[in-house]
Design a protein around this motif. Structure first.
Motif, PDB file in Angstrom:
ATOM      1  N   GLN A 148      10.707  24.945  44.862  1.00  0.00           N
ATOM      2  CA  GLN A 148       9.710  23.952  44.447  1.00  0.00           C
ATOM      3  C   GLN A 148      10.371  22.787  43.711  1.00  0.00           C
ATOM      4  O   GLN A 148      10.029  21.626  43.931  1.00  0.00           O
ATOM      5  N   GLU A 149      11.336  23.086  42.840  1.00  0.00           N
ATOM      6  CA  GLU A 149      12.070  22.037  42.123  1.00  0.00           C
ATOM      7  C   GLU A 149      12.824  21.132  43.095  1.00  0.00           C
ATOM      8  O   GLU A 149      12.847  19.915  42.939  1.00  0.00           O
ATOM      9  N   VAL A 150      13.451  21.741  44.104  1.00  0.00           N
ATOM     10  CA  VAL A 150      14.186  20.962  45.107  1.00  0.00           C
ATOM     11  C   VAL A 150      13.219  20.088  45.901  1.00  0.00           C
ATOM     12  O   VAL A 150      13.506  18.921  46.184  1.00  0.00           O
ATOM     13  N   TYR A 151      12.058  20.632  46.244  1.00  0.00           N
ATOM     14  CA  TYR A 151      11.051  19.872  46.981  1.00  0.00           C
ATOM     15  C   TYR A 151      10.617  18.639  46.182  1.00  0.00           C
ATOM     16  O   TYR A 151      10.568  17.526  46.713  1.00  0.00           O
ATOM     17  N   GLU A 152      10.327  18.830  44.889  1.00  0.00           N
ATOM     18  CA  GLU A 152       9.903  17.718  44.037  1.00  0.00           C
ATOM     19  C   GLU A 152      11.028  16.687  43.877  1.00  0.00           C
ATOM     20  O   GLU A 152      10.781  15.484  43.883  1.00  0.00           O
ATOM     21  N   PHE A 153      12.253  17.173  43.756  1.00  0.00           N
ATOM     22  CA  PHE A 153      13.418  16.295  43.659  1.00  0.00           C
ATOM     23  C   PHE A 153      13.550  15.444  44.929  1.00  0.00           C
ATOM     24  O   PHE A 153      13.747  14.235  44.864  1.00  0.00           O
ATOM     25  N   ALA A 154      13.408  16.080  46.088  1.00  0.00           N
ATOM     26  CA  ALA A 154      13.519  15.377  47.368  1.00  0.00           C
ATOM     27  C   ALA A 154      12.422  14.326  47.503  1.00  0.00           C
ATOM     28  O   ALA A 154      12.679  13.214  47.990  1.00  0.00           O
ATOM     29  N   GLN A 155      11.220  14.657  47.065  1.00  0.00           N
ATOM     30  CA  GLN A 155      10.116  13.706  47.121  1.00  0.00           C
ATOM     31  C   GLN A 155      10.406  12.480  46.245  1.00  0.00           C
ATOM     32  O   GLN A 155      10.181  11.350  46.664  1.00  0.00           O
ATOM     33  N   ARG A 156      10.913  12.734  45.020  1.00  0.00           N
ATOM     34  CA  ARG A 156      11.220  11.618  44.108  1.00  0.00           C
ATOM     35  C   ARG A 156      12.314  10.715  44.662  1.00  0.00           C
ATOM     36  O   ARG A 156      12.298   9.504  44.463  1.00  0.00           O
ATOM     37  N   LYS A 157      13.294  11.301  45.360  1.00  0.00           N
ATOM     38  CA  LYS A 157      14.427  10.542  45.879  1.00  0.00           C
ATOM     39  C   LYS A 157      14.188  10.005  47.296  1.00  0.00           C
ATOM     40  O   LYS A 157      15.032   9.289  47.833  1.00  0.00           O
ATOM     41  N   GLY A 158      13.068  10.377  47.905  1.00  0.00           N
ATOM     42  CA  GLY A 158      12.769   9.919  49.257  1.00  0.00           C
ATOM     43  C   GLY A 158      13.633  10.595  50.310  1.00  0.00           C
ATOM     44  O   GLY A 158      13.972   9.992  51.325  1.00  0.00           O
ATOM     45  N   LEU A 159      13.970  11.860  50.086  1.00  0.00           N
ATOM     46  CA  LEU A 159      14.821  12.623  51.006  1.00  0.00           C
ATOM     47  C   LEU A 159      13.996  13.653  51.757  1.00  0.00           C
ATOM     48  O   LEU A 159      12.892  14.014  51.337  1.00  0.00           O
ATOM     49  N   ASP A 160      14.546  14.147  52.851  1.00  0.00           N
ATOM     50  CA  ASP A 160      13.894  15.216  53.601  1.00  0.00           C
ATOM     51  C   ASP A 160      14.003  16.504  52.781  1.00  0.00           C
ATOM     52  O   ASP A 160      15.115  16.946  52.472  1.00  0.00           O
ATOM     53  N   PRO A 161      12.882  17.135  52.415  1.00  0.00           N
ATOM     54  CA  PRO A 161      12.914  18.318  51.548  1.00  0.00           C
ATOM     55  C   PRO A 161      13.713  19.486  52.129  1.00  0.00           C
ATOM     56  O   PRO A 161      14.458  20.153  51.396  1.00  0.00           O
ATOM     57  N   GLU A 162      13.574  19.745  53.435  1.00  0.00           N
ATOM     58  CA  GLU A 162      14.278  20.876  54.031  1.00  0.00           C
ATOM     59  C   GLU A 162      15.789  20.655  54.045  1.00  0.00           C
ATOM     60  O   GLU A 162      16.562  21.537  53.680  1.00  0.00           O
ATOM     61  N   GLU A 163      16.217  19.464  54.460  1.00  0.00           N
ATOM     62  CA  GLU A 163      17.651  19.149  54.470  1.00  0.00           C
ATOM     63  C   GLU A 163      18.225  19.181  53.063  1.00  0.00           C
ATOM     64  O   GLU A 163      19.339  19.650  52.843  1.00  0.00           O
ATOM     65  N   THR A 164      17.457  18.673  52.097  1.00  0.00           N
ATOM     66  CA  THR A 164      17.906  18.653  50.707  1.00  0.00           C
ATOM     67  C   THR A 164      18.083  20.075  50.187  1.00  0.00           C
ATOM     68  O   THR A 164      19.097  20.393  49.563  1.00  0.00           O
TER      69      THR A 164
ATOM     70  N   ASP B  23      19.062  15.451  37.339  1.00  0.00           N
ATOM     71  CA  ASP B  23      17.648  15.087  37.382  1.00  0.00           C
ATOM     72  C   ASP B  23      16.771  16.121  36.661  1.00  0.00           C
ATOM     73  O   ASP B  23      15.582  15.928  36.522  1.00  0.00           O
ATOM     74  N   GLY B  24      17.365  17.226  36.225  1.00  0.00           N
ATOM     75  CA  GLY B  24      16.610  18.241  35.497  1.00  0.00           C
ATOM     76  C   GLY B  24      16.139  19.392  36.357  1.00  0.00           C
ATOM     77  O   GLY B  24      15.345  20.225  35.904  1.00  0.00           O
ATOM     78  N   GLY B  25      16.609  19.482  37.606  1.00  0.00           N
ATOM     79  CA  GLY B  25      16.168  20.540  38.505  1.00  0.00           C
ATOM     80  C   GLY B  25      16.756  21.901  38.176  1.00  0.00           C
ATOM     81  O   GLY B  25      16.189  22.927  38.524  1.00  0.00           O
TER      82      GLY B  25
END
Length: 149
Positions: A112-128, A99-101
């Motif tokens: 921050q990249e992981v947070y944005e990735f989780a938001q795009r995929k509809g995942l929980d940011p902390e777990e991701t 995804d480019g992270g």
């Protein structure tokens, strides 16, 4: 000559394959093509040498009914690497990279990249983030733990 159903099926299924090194190579001596194929059935090495001497591609008969099944082996084999290719942390980290992270598995993931990735995929940011970091740390450790000398 009478063409039976069985003979017709055999003719339809009869296929030839060409080795990768011969792919796209022109046939200079078509009169030798069948002879080389027949030699390859009994002695592939000799047929390969003859084909190379003539600068001819070597067509090999392909029999779909006589295929061998080879087990699929995951990259890295057993141990730490083998286990990592079978779990969701690895695939989530892989998806994050695609995804480019990050540019590679060896690059430490940015929060921050992981947070944005989780938001795009509809995942929980902390777990991701925890999942991706687990895989990153396992990969970093395996670089030192599994070294071969």
């Amino acid at each position: 000559m009478k063409l039976t159903k069985q003979k017709l099926e055999q003719l339809i299924m009869e296929e030839y394959v060409r080795t990768i090194s011969d792919e796209g190579k022109p046939t200079n001596y078509p009169e030798y093509a069948d002879k080389l194929t027949n030699v390859a059935k009994s002695d592939y090495t000799q047929a390969r040498e003859l084909a190379d001497a003539l600068d001819e591609p070597l067509d090999i008969e392909y029999d779909a009914s006589n295929m061998k099944k080879m087990p699929f082996k995951r990259p890295g084999g057993a141990g730490v690497h083998g286990a990592m290719h079978n779990d969701k942390d690895y695939f989530l980290h892989f998806d994050f990279i695609l995804d480019g992270g990050a540019s590679s598995f060896s690059e430490e993931p940015d929060m921050q990249e992981v947070y944005e990735f989780a938001q795009r995929k509809g995942l929980d940011p902390e777990e991701t983030f925890n999942s991706i970091m687990r895989n990153y740390e396992r990969l970093a450790l395996s670089t030192y733990v599994n070294t071969k000398e």
